[in-house]
Design a protein around this motif. Structure first.
Motif, PDB file in Angstrom:
ATOM      1  N   THR A 176       0.829  -1.211   0.000  1.00 13.55           N
ATOM      2  CA  THR A 176       0.000   0.000   0.000  1.00 13.55           C
ATOM      3  C   THR A 176       0.858   1.254   0.000  1.00 13.55           C
ATOM      4  N   LEU A 177       2.157   1.093   0.254  1.00 13.25           N
ATOM      5  CA  LEU A 177       3.090   2.215   0.248  1.00 13.25           C
ATOM      6  C   LEU A 177       3.978   2.115  -0.986  1.00 13.25           C
ATOM      7  N   SER A 178       4.434   3.243  -1.494  1.00 14.55           N
ATOM      8  CA  SER A 178       5.259   3.249  -2.703  1.00 14.55           C
ATOM      9  C   SER A 178       6.616   3.887  -2.430  1.00 14.55           C
ATOM     10  N   PRO A 179       7.693   3.108  -2.530  1.00 19.22           N
ATOM     11  CA  PRO A 179       9.022   3.688  -2.308  1.00 19.22           C
ATOM     12  C   PRO A 179       9.473   4.543  -3.484  1.00 19.22           C
ATOM     13  N   VAL A 180      10.270   5.550  -3.164  1.00 23.33           N
ATOM     14  CA  VAL A 180      10.904   6.396  -4.174  1.00 23.33           C
ATOM     15  C   VAL A 180      12.385   6.489  -3.827  1.00 23.33           C
ATOM     16  N   PHE A 236      15.848   4.364  -1.029  1.00 24.40           N
ATOM     17  CA  PHE A 236      14.568   3.841  -0.541  1.00 24.40           C
ATOM     18  C   PHE A 236      13.971   4.865   0.409  1.00 24.40           C
ATOM     19  N   VAL A 237      12.819   5.410   0.022  1.00 24.96           N
ATOM     20  CA  VAL A 237      12.092   6.368   0.860  1.00 24.96           C
ATOM     21  C   VAL A 237      10.613   6.040   0.763  1.00 24.96           C
ATOM     22  N   ILE A 238       9.973   5.902   1.916  1.00 24.10           N
ATOM     23  CA  ILE A 238       8.524   5.748   1.984  1.00 24.10           C
ATOM     24  C   ILE A 238       8.015   6.840   2.905  1.00 24.10           C
ATOM     25  N   MET A 239       6.957   7.540   2.472  1.00 26.36           N
ATOM     26  CA  MET A 239       6.409   8.614   3.298  1.00 26.36           C
ATOM     27  C   MET A 239       4.901   8.443   3.446  1.00 26.36           C
TER      28      MET A 239
END
Length: 166
Positions: free
Chosen positions: A45-49, A57-60
């Motif tokens: 449900t989260l999308s890393p950038v 790897f960043v998820i916010m």
């Protein structure tokens, strides 16, 4: 029932690291494989950038701004981290932190340091994974308004990092 689902998600994240087992169907996990040599699991449900080659790897959380990042660094000369050296490193980066806990652990077969601290009234949990080739800093920054469920998911993400080949 709600606590059971959260437990299953956390359990699946911890034991699905490096593809050793399939995640539980309710967890709906995805895996990110970095060119920097690590793998990490996260809820789909989260999308890393990616921000850069070193922070890939960043998820916010869109609601609170809370985030998980993974930064890759070259190893230090001796690789040993103390509470004092950790705090001094943060001060040299312009961050005056208040340490809450500092623990040396073995996580997913890697020698690690789990540090929780306050910075600008936010709670930050940083796990520093040590390998011969890299130091990985998996950091969860919790801003106000975070739900318990998402807090558990973000914490599970930073503890799922593994290095399949050392």
């Amino acid at each position: 029932m709600k606590k059971t689902s959260v437990f299953l998600l956390v359990f699946s994240l911890l034991f699905s690291a490096c593809g050793n087992s399939e995640p539980h169907e309710e967890a709906s996990l995805s895996s990110f494989t970095s060119q920097n040599g690590y793998e990490i699991s996260y809820p789909d449900t989260l999308s890393p950038v990616s921000l850069s080659a070193d922070i890939d790897f960043v998820i916010m959380d869109d609601t609170t701004g809370s985030s998980v990042t993974v930064m890759t660094q070259a190893p230090d000369s001796d690789g040993d981290i103390t509470e004092k050296s950790f705090r001094e490193d943060k001060l040299s980066d312009g961050m005056d932190v208040r340490l809450i806990s500092f623990k040396h652990k073995d996580i997913n077969g890697l020698p690690s340091y789990e540090v929780t601290y306050k910075y600008n009234e936010n709670t930050v949990t940083e796990i520093v994974y040590m390998t011969k080739k890299h130091i990985y800093r998996a950091t969860y920054t919790e801003l106000p308004g975070m739900s318990d469920k998402l807090r558990e998911q973000m914490t599970a993400i930073i503890t799922s990092l593994c290095v399949p080949t050392l």
